[in-house]
Motif scaffolding. Structure first.
Motif: not given
Ligand code: 8X3
Length: 248
Positions: A6, A22, A25-26, A28-30, A213, A216-217, A220
């Protein structure tokens, strides 16, 4: 997921607004999220929602930054989000106290945290530093002298870092939002709710989630893709001072 490490994302100013959104959201992205702010009680509430680690961090205090950095193991992503404005005062009347507070928080704070973690970010092999700047980093407006100067400095540091780290596995991104409805204006106007609300009157401002958003875009994208900067405003805003407000 077996065997997959991770990644760790450090988010400063994570107790509210863009930082908190943020972090959620991060996570949630793992990402394993390490959350820094002065209001640790709020961070702990956030950790209940998204996991991770809540740590006290006062970016204006070198010892606090050192303690924070010492408690963090590996770091892949750093989101330098801590920032604030103090007042809306013409340069001729800008107090040294207000100017210093903004400079210490927005510029020196970002510098301290970046310096403390950059070695580990680079060592991760796929590092990323995201600096939350502002449209005030390339525009000016009356009364914004202290804040715009600090955000211009954030932009300068971000662009310099990208040049200095060229060839190293560290992506460098600036996210420059315009009007976002968070605690920002309440802080700027010392808790004056009426003045704070006026900033967003008659428009649909960005939310903290809108900016998260963008962050995180950028984070990622594949590791070879460097998003240099994202400028994001509400549809109703063209510049710092050109805003289409609906009559109420
Ligand atoms: C906040 C945007 O226009 O209030 O970073 O300076 S502005």
């Amino acid at each position: 997921m077996t065997g997959k490490r991770h990644k760790t994302a450090v988010v400063t100013g994570a107790s509210s607004g863009i930082g908190a959104a943020t972090a959620i959201r991060l996570a949630a992205e793992g990402f394993h999220v390490v959350l820094g702010a002065r209001r640790v009680d709020r961070l702990e509430d956030l950790v209940q929602r998204c996991g991770g680690q809540a740590l006290f961090l006062d970016v204006t205090d070198g010892e606090s930054v050192a303690r924070f950095a010492g408690a963090v193991e590996g770091v892949d992503v750093l989101v330098n989000n801590t920032g604030m404005a103090a007042g809306l005062t013409p340069v001729s009347e800008l107090s040294e106290d207000a100017a210093t507070t903004m400079w210490e928080t927005n510029v020196m704070g970002l510098l301290r945290v970046t310096q403390a973690l950059l070695g580990r970010i680079e060592a991760s092999g796929e590092g990323h530093v995201v600096n939350v700047g502002s449209t005030a980093g390339f525009e000016t407006y009356p009364g914004g002298g202290g804040y715009t100067a600090s955000k211009h400095a954030v932009r300068a540091i971000t662009q310099t870092l990208r040049k200095e780290l060229l060839g190293k596995p560290v992506r460098i991104t600036e996210i420059a939002p315009g009007l976002v409805e968070t605690e920002f204006s309440m802080v700027r106007f010392g808790g004056d709710r009426r003045r704070a609300d006026k900033v967003y009157e008659g428009i649909t401002p960005l939310t903290a989630e809108d900016v998260a958003d963008c962050i995180v875009w950028a984070v990622t994208r594949p590791p070879h893709v460097n998003v240099d900067e994202i400028v994001v405003r509400p549809l109703a805003q063209a510049t710092a001072t050109m805003v289409a407000r609906e009559e109420s």
